[in-house]
Design an enzyme around this catalytic site. Structure first.
Site, PDB file in Angstrom:
ATOM      1  N   ALA A 238       0.847  -1.198   0.000  1.00 19.07           N
ATOM      2  CA  ALA A 238       0.000   0.000   0.000  1.00 19.07           C
ATOM      3  C   ALA A 238       0.882   1.247   0.000  1.00 19.07           C
ATOM      4  O   ALA A 238       2.075   1.186   0.311  1.00 19.07           O
ATOM      5  CB  ALA A 238      -0.912   0.012   1.217  1.00 19.07           C
ATOM      6  N   THR A 239       0.282   2.382  -0.369  1.00 22.24           N
ATOM      7  CA  THR A 239       1.009   3.652  -0.380  1.00 22.24           C
ATOM      8  C   THR A 239       0.167   4.733   0.278  1.00 22.24           C
ATOM      9  O   THR A 239      -1.049   4.611   0.392  1.00 22.24           O
ATOM     10  CB  THR A 239       1.323   4.111  -1.817  1.00 22.24           C
TER      11      THR A 239
ATOM     12  N   SER B  36      -0.835   8.351  -0.748  1.00 23.59           N
ATOM     13  CA  SER B  36      -0.846   9.107  -2.002  1.00 23.59           C
ATOM     14  C   SER B  36      -0.095  10.425  -1.848  1.00 23.59           C
ATOM     15  O   SER B  36       0.117  10.922  -0.741  1.00 23.59           O
ATOM     16  CB  SER B  36      -2.284   9.388  -2.440  1.00 23.59           C
TER      17      SER B  36
ATOM     18  N   HIS C 123      -4.545  13.915  -2.557  1.00 19.94           N
ATOM     19  CA  HIS C 123      -5.474  14.035  -1.435  1.00 19.94           C
ATOM     20  C   HIS C 123      -6.192  15.376  -1.478  1.00 19.94           C
ATOM     21  O   HIS C 123      -7.402  15.456  -1.217  1.00 19.94           O
ATOM     22  CB  HIS C 123      -4.720  13.886  -0.111  1.00 19.94           C
TER      23      HIS C 123
ATOM     24  N   SER D 163      -2.671   5.023   5.640  1.00 16.18           N
ATOM     25  CA  SER D 163      -1.951   5.685   6.734  1.00 16.18           C
ATOM     26  C   SER D 163      -2.878   6.425   7.677  1.00 16.18           C
ATOM     27  O   SER D 163      -2.513   6.726   8.812  1.00 16.18           O
ATOM     28  CB  SER D 163      -0.925   6.675   6.164  1.00 16.18           C
TER      29      SER D 163
ATOM     30  N   HIS E 188      -8.828  -3.289   4.290  1.00 20.64           N
ATOM     31  CA  HIS E 188      -8.995  -4.740   4.220  1.00 20.64           C
ATOM     32  C   HIS E 188      -7.835  -5.481   4.883  1.00 20.64           C
ATOM     33  O   HIS E 188      -7.834  -6.704   4.954  1.00 20.64           O
ATOM     34  CB  HIS E 188      -9.160  -5.202   2.771  1.00 20.64           C
TER      35      HIS E 188
ATOM     36  N   GLY F 283     -13.695  -3.043   1.172  1.00 16.39           N
ATOM     37  CA  GLY F 283     -14.167  -1.741   0.734  1.00 16.39           C
ATOM     38  C   GLY F 283     -15.079  -1.782  -0.463  1.00 16.39           C
ATOM     39  O   GLY F 283     -15.873  -0.862  -0.685  1.00 16.39           O
TER      40      GLY F 283
ATOM     41  N   THR G 252      -8.589  -4.661  -3.828  1.00 18.69           N
ATOM     42  CA  THR G 252      -8.652  -6.122  -3.977  1.00 18.69           C
ATOM     43  C   THR G 252      -8.906  -6.791  -2.646  1.00 18.69           C
ATOM     44  O   THR G 252      -9.053  -6.150  -1.602  1.00 18.69           O
ATOM     45  CB  THR G 252      -7.342  -6.673  -4.557  1.00 18.69           C
TER      46      THR G 252
END
Length: 235
Positions: free
Chosen positions: A57-58, A60, A65, A94, A116, A150, A230
């Protein structure tokens, strides 16, 4: 320009986004100033760039944002007609954007971040707890983090009939999922990146509006590169 908006401090970063018109509403600027990105980004927090936060994950880039908040703004600030906005942040990661959104919904509003991956849900909570304001929002229930799929949206226990004034999706969806549309209030707005080809090679952000009569309209905004929305990774 996004690539020229980095700064040495949180204020530098926000002021540069304001200067380059990546933030155009004073309310949005004030909200970003109140949330220190250093509590959420593991390194180089004031660079206007995405960063990995683990679990594929990142977080953004700040300008992305800011773009999301600017598009959702009419649906996330309290009004005479709606003093308690409800916002769903899917792929909260985050917790940075979740916190910014919470700054805007006011004392009566609610922001729920859905992840998730349990470890990311806990990361968002820990990051918010680094500031006094963040701790107060968690303790009061203005912000809640949950673990869930989600793509199915989220229904709080005891509030299953309530819908969301705004939905932000922070990962690329294969489609605008029906459950999200069903849970979007009328009127309401969703900001969601969607795969164009089903393979993740081409993605665009869509602004999806539902009017007071429940009619849905969609507007393609711009191309992006997001991690996919996913299933949680198998352990």
């Amino acid at each position: 320009m996004a690539w020229r908006s980095s700064g040495a401090t949180n204020r530098d970063l926000v002021e540069n986004m304001w200067l380059h018109k990546l933030i155009t509403h004073p309310q949005v600027k004030d909200a970003f100033l109140r949330v220190d990105r250093a509590h959420y980004a593991p390194s180089f927090p004031y660079d206007d760039s995405p960063q990995p936060i683990g679990h594929a994950a990142t977080i953004s880039a700040p300008h992305m944002h800011a773009c999301a908040v600017e598009h959702l703004l009419p649906y996330i600030v309290p009004t005479e007609q709606n003093r308690a906005p409800r916002v769903l942040d899917i792929g909260s990661g985050s917790g940075y954007l979740t916190h910014v959104l919470a700054e805007l919904v006011g004392d009566g509003g609610t922001v729920v971040g859905v992840e998730h991956i349990k470890e990311l849900k806990e990361l968002g909570e820990r990051n918010m707890a680094k500031s006094q304001g963040g701790r107060q929002m968690l303790e009061s229930g203005r912000v809640k983090f949950r673990v869930g799929d989600g793509r199915k949206g989220w229904k709080e226990t005891g509030e299953e009939e309530k819908k969301w004034d705004a939905i932000h999706v922070g990962a690329s969806a294969a489609e605008v999922h029906g459950a999200l549309l069903e849970q979007l209030k009328a009127p309401g707005r969703m900001f969601i990146p969607v795969d164009d080809d089903g393979e993740g090679w081409s993605q665009h952000v869509w602004c999806v509006d539902k009017d007071e009569n429940g009619e849905v309209s969609r507007k393609k905004l711009f191309g992006v590169r997001y991690v996919p929305l996913t299933d949680a990774p198998k352990k």
